[in-house]
Design an enzyme around this catalytic site. Structure first.
Site, short mmCIF file in Angstrom:
data_model
loop_
_atom_site.label_atom_id
_atom_site.label_comp_id
_atom_site.label_asym_id
_atom_site.label_seq_id
_atom_site.Cartn_x
_atom_site.Cartn_y
_atom_site.Cartn_z
N ARG A 102 1.03 -1.21 0.02
CA ARG A 102 0.06 -0.02 0.07
C ARG A 102 0.82 1.16 0.01
NH1 ARG A 102 -4.89 1.95 -1.61
NH2 ARG A 102 -6.27 2.89 0.19
N THR A 390 -9.15 0.20 -10.07
CA THR A 390 -8.37 -1.25 -9.34
C THR A 390 -8.78 -2.36 -10.23
OG1 THR A 390 -9.02 -0.32 -7.30
CG2 THR A 390 -8.36 -2.42 -7.33
N THR A 408 -3.92 -1.28 -7.68
CA THR A 408 -4.93 -0.19 -7.67
C THR A 408 -3.84 1.13 -8.10
OG1 THR A 408 -6.54 1.06 -6.82
CG2 THR A 408 -4.98 0.33 -5.36
N GLU A 410 -6.11 3.70 -7.55
CA GLU A 410 -7.36 4.35 -6.66
C GLU A 410 -8.35 4.80 -7.78
OE1 GLU A 410 -9.91 5.89 -4.01
OE2 GLU A 410 -8.70 4.32 -4.23
N GLU A 427 -3.94 7.79 -4.38
CA GLU A 427 -4.53 6.80 -3.30
C GLU A 427 -4.66 7.46 -1.92
OE1 GLU A 427 -5.85 3.67 -3.33
OE2 GLU A 427 -4.06 3.59 -4.87
N SER A 454 -7.79 0.68 2.92
CA SER A 454 -8.32 0.25 1.47
C SER A 454 -9.43 -0.75 1.84
CB SER A 454 -6.85 -0.68 0.81
OG SER A 454 -7.65 -1.39 0.00
N SER A 455 -10.29 -0.93 0.58
CA SER A 455 -11.14 -2.03 0.36
C SER A 455 -10.79 -3.33 -0.31
CB SER A 455 -12.41 -1.54 -0.27
OG SER A 455 -12.84 -0.25 0.44
N GLY A 476 -13.35 -2.33 -7.61
CA GLY A 476 -14.54 -1.37 -7.55
C GLY A 476 -14.69 -0.45 -5.96
#
Length: 571
Positions: A102, A390, A408, A410, A427, A454-455, A476
């Site tokens: 990340r 992503t 990703t 973002e 991000e 983050s998801s 998504g």
């Protein structure tokens, strides 16, 4: 075969000695297929072919996943790439290992980064399309760390497919063309990017046009030759100076931020669901916890009996995600900066208490975060925008090692800033813009050196015997955990193929509003859902972008989201 990914191109039992990398044909086949050896599922057929070529040379699942990530940097610049970051979940003989790539905020960043002098949120364009949104990229550092642990081929070999695509060119497909057209002002923010993807008339290059990115080929060749040093040392000063020059306020990126970046090993989040073990990514990702919570809260219900066309099932699924996301907003952040009660959040007893709140006959009027074991006090809910630039890819090699990797930048095309032939992420907008609410600190507030929540939910599922049965993930933004949990239920409870499960409708609660897709089974239930207490149900055109590998009696079934299949052809 399914056109979305060249999925399931059969690898022969003998992987060595296969033909060198070649770009696939303009139209990928139409249905899924299984393979006994290794398999790759990715969001673009050129990236799938890159990963398959690495497997064919005897590479590991990690090697192939890195090659896929690099190829997607070239052919899917709107979604991911070396200018962004990601999370990688690996399963092998040594168990489950997770890698955190990340992005990080500059050391000088403050909690007021996205606020003006009056404490009001800055205009979106300033927050997103500037250096304010750019975190130090993590994908190359992640790749190097994973390769050092699980790689088999030489580092430079993994770059060959991507370099060929960038140098020799690739054909513009419908999806990239549409994304360029929909993101003017972002995709063409810089002259360098505009010259690559747009014509002299200012329009995106036509579908079927050959796109070449020589600057990216040069960048990839340098990293292939020197390793991560090429990005995090040799280019550090130039990258930081470029981002700093595009940053209108708050702490600017410095060369030391780039040089000091490190990918990290994190503890996986593993939880039981029926007879299965589901493993995913922990903080700073909320994905692993959210998926585990949704599944755990639904375990007491006989979902197989209800089936995918049941109003009750979709109501229960909505309620479970509402409970999971309430916990997510309050507790999840970068565990290097805030205390995150991961064990408590996935504790079976805690999830049973949360599940008991779900009434099959009506929706909860209000949903609040629970108090899991070890929960920190005095914390406020935060916020973050629903961006979705992503991609996800899943790989299994001939030895049974599996990689689930979500990458990703973002938003689509990230910040719009373009450096070295690739887009830089936005991000840092995943941080909560408001650092304090009602006098309480927000777990996901901006801090120097911190990684935004983050998801992303790269996930691997094991059966009762410890065998891998599903390698899955999605793109998504905040819908990712919902897509993953829904698809896991589709495979494990409904007995669906991977492609059928990925094709299930997206249904998600955003506060008091519920959204779903036009034309699907849930669309026909709107009035009934509202009668159960889901106040506003809105529809939108079908969307989704997930990839999975499912173990079958005949081998590995590779599948991609059927919603985007037609967009990936380039003729």
């Amino acid at each position: 075969m399914h056109r979305q990914t060249l999925i399931g191109l059969a690898l022969t039992a003998t992987l060595a000695g296969c033909a060198p990398y070649e770009a696939p044909l303009a139209s990928a086949p139409d249905t899924t297929e299984t393979t006994q050896a290794g398999a790759v599922s990715a969001a673009d057929p050129r990236a799938t072919a890159a990963g398959e070529a690495i497997l064919a040379k005897g590479g590991s699942a990690t090697d192939a996943a890195i090659a896929v990530m690099l190829a997607l940097t070239v052919v899917e610049p709107q979604s991911s790439g070396i200018g962004g970051g990601g999370f990688l979940v690996h399963a092998g003989e040594d168990g489950v290992t997770t890698f955190d790539g990340r992005e990080t905020a500059p050391a000088a960043a403050t909690p007021q980064r996205f606020l003006d002098e009056n404490g009001e949120r800055l205009p979106r364009e300033m927050r997103v399309l500037s250096g304010l949104s750019v975190g130090v990229p993590g994908n190359i550092a992640l790749a190097a760390k994973a390769h050092a642990k699980y790689g088999k081929l030489e580092w430079a070999e993994l770059f060959e497919p991507a370099i060929a695509l960038a140098r020799d060119g690739f054909l513009m497909n419908r999806r990239l063309h549409a994304s360029l057209a929909d993101n003017r002002g972002r995709a063409d923010k810089t002259e360098a990017a505009s010259a690559i993807f747009f014509g002299a008339d200012g329009e995106p290059l036509p579908v079927g046009s050959t796109v070449r990115v020589p600057a990216l080929a040069d960048t990839l060749e340098a990293i292939a030759l020197k390793g991560p040093q090429a990005m995090y040392e040799d280019s550090a000063a130039d990258l930081a100076a470029y981002v700093a020059g595009e940053t209108p306020q708050d702490g600017k990126m410095a060369a030391s931020d780039v040089v000091g970046y490190r990918a990290k090993l994190r503890d996986p989040v593993c939880a039981r669901y029926r007879v299965y073990k589901v493993c995913g990514m922990g903080p700073p990702s909320s994905g692993g916890v959210a998926v585990a919570q949704m599944l755990g809260q639904l375990e007491r219900f006989d979902l197989a009996e209800l089936g995918p066309e049941s109003l009750t099932f979709w109501h229960l699924f909505l309620e479970s995600q509402r409970l999971a996301y309430a916990d997510r907003e309050l507790y999840i952040g970068d565990s290097d900066f805030v205390e995150v009660p991961v064990a408590g959040l996935v504790d079976p007893a805690y999830l049973a208490k949360r599940s008991a709140l779900i009434d099959p006959a009506k929706a909860l009027e209000t949903v609040e975060a629970g108090t899991p074991p070890g929960a920190p006090m005095a914390r406020a809910d935060g916020d973050e925008p629903p961006e979705n630039g992503t991609t996800h890819f899943s790989v299994v090699d001939a030895e049974g090692n599996a990689v689930s990797y979500t990458s990703t930048v973002e938003g689509a095309f990230g910040s719009g800033l373009h450096f070295g032939g690739y887009y830089l992420n936005n991000e840092l907008t995943d941080f909560s813009a408001t650092p304090v609410i009602d006098g309480k600190p927000v777990a996901n507030r901006v801090e120097g050196g911190k990684r935004p929540r983050s998801s992303m939910a790269p996930t691997i599922v094991f059966d009762a015997d410890g065998e891998i049965v599903l390698v899955i993930g999605a793109a998504g933004g905040p819908t990712i955990p919902v897509q993953v949990a829904r698809s896991i239920i589709g495979v494990l409870d409904f007995g669906m193929t991977a492609e059928e499960a990925l094709g299930l409708p997206l249904l998600m609660a955003f506060g008091s509003t519920v959204v779903t897709e036009e034309g699907g089974v849930v669309d026909r239930m709107k009035d009934q859902l509202e009668a159960l207490g889901h106040h506003t149900v809105r529809t939108f055109p079908p969307r989704g972008k997930a990839n999975a590998l499912r173990r079958t009696d005949d081998g590995w079934e590779a599948a991609g989201d059927p919603r985007v299949a037609d967009l990936l052809v380039y003729e």
